[in-house]
Design a protein around this motif. Structure first.
Motif, short mmCIF file in Angstrom:
data_model
loop_
_atom_site.label_atom_id
_atom_site.label_comp_id
_atom_site.label_asym_id
_atom_site.label_seq_id
_atom_site.Cartn_x
_atom_site.Cartn_y
_atom_site.Cartn_z
N ALA A 56 21.77 38.24 26.17
CA ALA A 56 21.66 38.63 24.77
C ALA A 56 20.57 37.81 24.08
CB ALA A 56 23.00 38.42 24.06
N GLY A 57 19.89 38.41 23.11
CA GLY A 57 18.87 37.70 22.38
C GLY A 57 17.63 37.45 23.21
N SER A 58 17.08 36.25 23.11
CA SER A 58 15.77 35.96 23.70
C SER A 58 15.82 35.24 25.04
CB SER A 58 14.93 35.12 22.72
OG SER A 58 15.61 33.91 22.41
N ASN A 59 17.02 34.96 25.57
CA ASN A 59 17.14 34.25 26.84
C ASN A 59 18.00 35.02 27.84
OD1 ASN A 59 15.75 31.60 26.28
ND2 ASN A 59 17.28 31.55 24.65
N PHE A 60 17.75 34.76 29.12
CA PHE A 60 18.57 35.36 30.17
C PHE A 60 19.86 34.54 30.35
CE2 PHE A 60 19.69 35.76 34.78
CZ PHE A 60 20.05 37.08 34.76
N CYS A 61 19.76 33.34 30.87
CA CYS A 61 20.94 32.50 31.05
C CYS A 61 20.50 31.08 31.33
CB CYS A 61 21.79 33.04 32.21
SG CYS A 61 23.22 32.00 32.63
N ALA A 62 21.09 30.11 30.60
CA ALA A 62 20.73 28.71 30.75
C ALA A 62 21.62 27.99 31.76
CB ALA A 62 20.81 28.01 29.39
N GLY A 63 22.36 28.75 32.58
CA GLY A 63 23.18 28.13 33.61
C GLY A 63 24.62 27.97 33.17
N LEU A 64 25.33 27.07 33.84
CA LEU A 64 26.72 26.80 33.49
C LEU A 64 26.77 25.95 32.22
CD1 LEU A 64 28.23 25.99 37.00
CD2 LEU A 64 28.41 28.13 35.72
N ASP A 65 27.80 26.18 31.41
CA ASP A 65 27.97 25.40 30.18
C ASP A 65 28.22 23.94 30.55
OD1 ASP A 65 28.87 24.20 27.82
OD2 ASP A 65 29.70 26.08 27.07
N ILE A 66 27.30 23.07 30.19
CA ILE A 66 27.37 21.66 30.59
C ILE A 66 28.62 20.98 30.04
CG2 ILE A 66 26.08 20.73 28.63
CD1 ILE A 66 25.67 19.69 32.31
N THR A 67 29.15 21.47 28.91
CA THR A 67 30.34 20.84 28.35
C THR A 67 31.54 21.01 29.26
OG1 THR A 67 30.94 22.82 27.07
CG2 THR A 67 29.50 21.21 26.01
N GLU A 68 31.59 22.09 30.03
CA GLU A 68 32.69 22.30 30.95
C GLU A 68 32.54 21.46 32.22
OE1 GLU A 68 34.52 25.94 31.50
OE2 GLU A 68 34.05 26.74 29.51
N ILE A 69 31.29 21.15 32.56
CA ILE A 69 31.05 20.29 33.71
C ILE A 69 31.40 18.84 33.38
CG2 ILE A 69 29.27 19.39 35.27
CD1 ILE A 69 27.82 22.05 35.01
N THR A 70 30.99 18.37 32.20
CA THR A 70 31.25 16.98 31.83
C THR A 70 32.70 16.75 31.43
OG1 THR A 70 30.55 17.47 29.56
CG2 THR A 70 28.88 16.61 31.06
N ALA A 71 33.45 17.81 31.23
CA ALA A 71 34.86 17.65 30.85
C ALA A 71 35.76 17.44 32.07
CB ALA A 71 35.33 18.88 30.07
N GLY A 72 35.16 17.20 33.25
CA GLY A 72 35.96 16.89 34.42
C GLY A 72 36.41 18.10 35.19
N ARG A 73 35.83 19.27 34.89
CA ARG A 73 36.24 20.49 35.59
C ARG A 73 35.10 21.03 36.46
NH1 ARG A 73 38.20 21.19 30.30
NH2 ARG A 73 36.46 22.57 29.76
N ARG A 74 34.23 20.13 36.93
CA ARG A 74 33.04 20.54 37.67
C ARG A 74 33.37 21.39 38.88
NH1 ARG A 74 30.69 19.14 42.20
NH2 ARG A 74 32.14 17.42 42.51
N ALA A 75 34.25 20.89 39.74
CA ALA A 75 34.53 21.60 41.00
C ALA A 75 35.07 22.99 40.73
CB ALA A 75 35.50 20.80 41.85
N ARG A 76 35.95 23.11 39.74
CA ARG A 76 36.58 24.40 39.48
C ARG A 76 35.59 25.42 38.96
NH1 ARG A 76 41.99 25.53 35.78
NH2 ARG A 76 42.11 27.78 36.19
N ILE A 77 34.75 25.03 37.99
CA ILE A 77 33.81 26.01 37.43
C ILE A 77 32.72 26.35 38.45
CG2 ILE A 77 32.27 24.33 36.31
CD1 ILE A 77 32.00 26.36 33.99
N VAL A 78 32.30 25.38 39.27
CA VAL A 78 31.31 25.68 40.30
C VAL A 78 31.88 26.64 41.33
CG1 VAL A 78 29.96 24.72 42.20
CG2 VAL A 78 29.99 23.55 39.99
N ASP A 79 33.12 26.42 41.75
CA ASP A 79 33.76 27.34 42.70
C ASP A 79 33.90 28.73 42.11
OD1 ASP A 79 33.96 25.34 44.55
OD2 ASP A 79 36.09 24.93 44.22
N ASP A 80 34.30 28.80 40.83
CA ASP A 80 34.42 30.10 40.17
C ASP A 80 33.07 30.79 40.10
OD1 ASP A 80 37.09 29.68 39.79
OD2 ASP A 80 36.95 29.18 37.66
#
Length: 257
Positions: A56-80
């Motif tokens: 949406a808008g002017s960008n394609f995708c900036a990757g995974l939301d860094i706030t979810e990675i730094t919140a200690g859920r890295r393995a789960r969101i990467v696996d998903d």
């Protein structure tokens, strides 16, 4: 704040739109769940001929939301995410990534998982785990190496540098580059062209090309399955040729390998 992945279907073209504009369309877990659900739905829909993945808008995708990675859920969101990336790569429909603006990290992984990747000339791409200390997933590396080769893969991963759409085109990371002011029209034209072609030919070509890329050859079983398959599209194509008119193929659902 909108944070979703929406789907719209028009004229046999399904458009999946990643929408998290305040974060350059970074992906949250809920957005990954939504994207996975849409892909499952599209696999069995007989009214869809091609899938376009866009931001949406002017960008394609900036990757995974860094706030979810730094919140200690890295393995789960990467696996998903890997599950979604695999689902996109194995979607039974032909897929097109419409890349504009920033395409970073997991955004590049999604684009590579698509069959075709068209970019605005102003788009910028980067794979940035080396800036965060993340280990890039094995399946994503395999897909990247299969697309651009080992040397370019190492260059992208070692440096995490941003590259232009034209540079990405030269390496095979992108398949088409167009001027920014022609981007929407070019995406629509490419999707409409693919949607107008034989779904049987495309499904067979996609499955056999992907099998050859993974195994170095097309298995005899897969070849025979398509060789001995239905000739419905062939009959339509031959009849149209004889009548000197454009064939009108119908979208269909095919099982994946």
């Amino acid at each position: 704040m909108t944070c979703e992945v929406s789907m719209a279907v028009n004229d046999a073209i399904a458009t999946l739109t990643i929408d998290n504009r305040t974060r350059a369309n970074a992906l949250t877990r809920s957005m990954l769940d939504a994207l996975a659900g849409h892909l499952r739905n599209l696999d069995v829909r007989s009214d869809v001929a091609v899938v376009v993945l866009a931001g949406a808008g002017s960008n394609f995708c900036a990757g995974l939301d860094i706030t979810e990675i730094t919140a200690g859920r890295r393995a789960r969101i990467v696996d998903d995410f890997i599950e979604v990336e695999d689902a996109l790569a194995h979607c039974s429909k032909p897929t097109i990534a419409a890349v504009q603006g920033h395409c970073i990290g997991a955004g590049v992984q999604l684009a590579i998982a698509c069959d075709l990747r068209i970019a605005a000339r102003t788009a910028r791409l980067a794979i940035t785990p080396a800036k965060l200390g993340l280990v890039y997933p094995a399946r994503s590396i395999e897909r990247l190496v299969g697309t651009v080769g080992p040397a370019v893969t190492k260059r992208l991963l070692f440096t995490a540098d941003m590259i232009t759409a034209d540079t990405a085109l030269g390496s095979g990371l992108i398949t088409d580059v167009v001027a920014e002011d022609e981007f929407d029209m070019a995406v629509a034209r490419l999707a409409a062209t693919v949607a107008s072609r034989s779904p049987t030919t495309i499904a067979a070509a996609k499955q056999m090309t992907d099998h050859a890329a993974s195994h170095g050859h097309v298995s005899s079983a897969l070849h025979q399955r398509w060789r001995n398959g239905l000739d419905t599209d062939l009959a339509i194509g031959l009849a149209a040729y004889a009548a000197k008119r454009t064939p009108e193929f119908r979208a269909a659902a095919f099982p994946t390998t």
